[in-house]
Design an enzyme around this catalytic site. Structure first.
Site, PDB file in Angstrom:
ATOM      1  N   GLY A  62      -2.302  -5.723   8.809  1.00 17.17           N
ATOM      2  CA  GLY A  62      -3.460  -5.766   7.906  1.00 17.17           C
ATOM      3  C   GLY A  62      -3.237  -6.681   6.719  1.00 17.17           C
ATOM      4  O   GLY A  62      -4.119  -7.462   6.346  1.00 17.17           O
ATOM      5  N   HIS A  95       7.178 -29.554  13.237  1.00 19.35           N
ATOM      6  CA  HIS A  95       6.576 -28.338  12.676  1.00 19.35           C
ATOM      7  C   HIS A  95       5.585 -28.675  11.565  1.00 19.35           C
ATOM      8  O   HIS A  95       4.569 -28.011  11.417  1.00 19.35           O
ATOM      9  CB  HIS A  95       7.662 -27.386  12.170  1.00 19.35           C
ATOM     10  CG  HIS A  95       8.655 -27.040  13.224  1.00 19.35           C
ATOM     11  ND1 HIS A  95       8.328 -26.324  14.353  1.00 19.35           N
ATOM     12  CD2 HIS A  95       9.977 -27.336  13.338  1.00 19.35           C
ATOM     13  CE1 HIS A  95       9.396 -26.180  15.118  1.00 19.35           C
ATOM     14  NE2 HIS A  95      10.406 -26.791  14.526  1.00 19.35           N
ATOM     15  N   ASP A 119       0.845  -1.184   0.000  1.00 17.06           N
ATOM     16  CA  ASP A 119       0.000   0.000   0.000  1.00 17.06           C
ATOM     17  C   ASP A 119       0.885   1.240   0.000  1.00 17.06           C
ATOM     18  O   ASP A 119       2.084   1.157  -0.289  1.00 17.06           O
ATOM     19  CB  ASP A 119      -0.994  -0.024   1.173  1.00 17.06           C
ATOM     20  CG  ASP A 119      -0.358   0.166   2.543  1.00 17.06           C
ATOM     21  OD1 ASP A 119       0.879   0.358   2.634  1.00 17.06           O
ATOM     22  OD2 ASP A 119      -1.107   0.125   3.544  1.00 17.06           O
ATOM     23  N   HIS A 150      10.121 -22.786  10.977  1.00 15.61           N
ATOM     24  CA  HIS A 150       9.144 -23.472  11.818  1.00 15.61           C
ATOM     25  C   HIS A 150       7.722 -23.432  11.267  1.00 15.61           C
ATOM     26  O   HIS A 150       6.932 -24.326  11.584  1.00 15.61           O
ATOM     27  CB  HIS A 150       9.130 -22.869  13.219  1.00 15.61           C
ATOM     28  CG  HIS A 150      10.375 -23.166  13.995  1.00 15.61           C
ATOM     29  ND1 HIS A 150      10.514 -22.771  15.313  1.00 15.61           N
ATOM     30  CD2 HIS A 150      11.528 -23.801  13.667  1.00 15.61           C
ATOM     31  CE1 HIS A 150      11.698 -23.156  15.748  1.00 15.61           C
ATOM     32  NE2 HIS A 150      12.340 -23.768  14.766  1.00 15.61           N
ATOM     33  N   CYS A 208       3.112  -3.108   4.228  1.00 18.32           N
ATOM     34  CA  CYS A 208       2.248  -1.997   4.636  1.00 18.32           C
ATOM     35  C   CYS A 208       2.856  -1.393   5.894  1.00 18.32           C
ATOM     36  O   CYS A 208       3.963  -1.772   6.288  1.00 18.32           O
ATOM     37  CB  CYS A 208       0.790  -2.432   4.832  1.00 18.32           C
ATOM     38  SG  CYS A 208       0.414  -3.350   6.325  1.00 18.32           S
ATOM     39  N   GLY A 209       2.195  -0.472   6.513  1.00 14.21           N
ATOM     40  CA  GLY A 209       2.763   0.232   7.660  1.00 14.21           C
ATOM     41  C   GLY A 209       3.178  -0.679   8.800  1.00 14.21           C
ATOM     42  O   GLY A 209       4.315  -0.644   9.258  1.00 14.21           O
ATOM     43  N   THR A 210       2.257  -1.523   9.275  1.00 10.79           N
ATOM     44  CA  THR A 210       2.561  -2.426  10.395  1.00 10.79           C
ATOM     45  C   THR A 210       2.701  -3.879   9.957  1.00 10.79           C
ATOM     46  O   THR A 210       3.140  -4.710  10.745  1.00 10.79           O
ATOM     47  CB  THR A 210       1.463  -2.385  11.466  1.00 10.79           C
ATOM     48  OG1 THR A 210       0.259  -2.940  10.925  1.00 10.79           O
ATOM     49  CG2 THR A 210       1.246  -0.974  11.984  1.00 10.79           C
ATOM     50  N   ARG A 254       6.874   0.863   8.417  1.00 17.31           N
ATOM     51  CA  ARG A 254       7.062   1.927   9.403  1.00 17.31           C
ATOM     52  C   ARG A 254       7.954   1.502  10.575  1.00 17.31           C
ATOM     53  O   ARG A 254       8.260   2.307  11.442  1.00 17.31           O
ATOM     54  CB  ARG A 254       5.709   2.408   9.913  1.00 17.31           C
ATOM     55  CG  ARG A 254       4.926   3.110   8.808  1.00 17.31           C
ATOM     56  CD  ARG A 254       3.718   3.856   9.329  1.00 17.31           C
ATOM     57  NE  ARG A 254       3.067   4.522   8.212  1.00 17.31           N
ATOM     58  CZ  ARG A 254       1.823   4.272   7.821  1.00 17.31           C
ATOM     59  NH1 ARG A 254       1.079   3.387   8.461  1.00 17.31           N
ATOM     60  NH2 ARG A 254       1.309   4.927   6.796  1.00 17.31           N
TER      61      ARG A 254
END
Length: 144
Positions: free
Chosen positions: A70, A133, A8, A98, A65-67, A109
């Site tokens: 999302g 795993h 984004d 794993h 994206c920023g974090t 960000r």
């Protein structure tokens, strides 16, 4: 190797640097991301990447994206997708080793571009460990 990438408005510089880095290594890239910092809705870029991964059209996906939360939440709606939020190389390594993640989600960000490129390299070069795993990831998808 083939890769789908999407981002984004928080990640066009990251995407450009990662695409350039991977193309120099001979990767084939499908770019679904925006090239501007104008506000954009991340699901519009996630769905094509996750769809490519889910259908086996690409070896792996990259979402920015920023974090990264999302994009990860959206991508993980797909049955065969295991998207992991990665903010350093150690988390990236373990997400592949794993969890057999097939999409790396990068928080623009909270990481630098150089760190993001390094994480992509770690993601690409880390093998899934299997064993205990494998048993665990086999329990992730819902069987409806």
């Amino acid at each position: 190797m083939t890769v789908s990438i999407g981002n984004d408005h928080a990640g066009p510089e990251y995407k450009s640097a990662i695409v350039k880095h991977l193309e120099e290594k001979g990767f084939s890239i499908t770019n679904y991301g925006t090239d501007t910092t104008n506000s954009a809705d991340y699901p519009d870029f996630v769905h094509p990447v996750a769809s490519d991964v889910d259908a086996g059209k690409v070896d792996f996906g990259i979402l920015i994206c920023g974090t990264a939360n999302g994009v990860a939440m959206t991508a993980n709606k797909y049955q065969k997708v295991r998207a992991g939020v990665c903010w350093n190389s150690e988390i990236t390594h373990l997400t592949r080793q794993h969890n057999d993640a097939n999409i790396i989600c990068i928080p623009a960000r909270f990481t630098s571009i150089l760190q993001a490129i390094k994480m992509v390299d770690v993601f690409i070069n880390t093998e899934f460990e299997g064993g205990r795993h494998k048993r665990r990831i086999d329990k992730i998808p819902l069987s409806c």
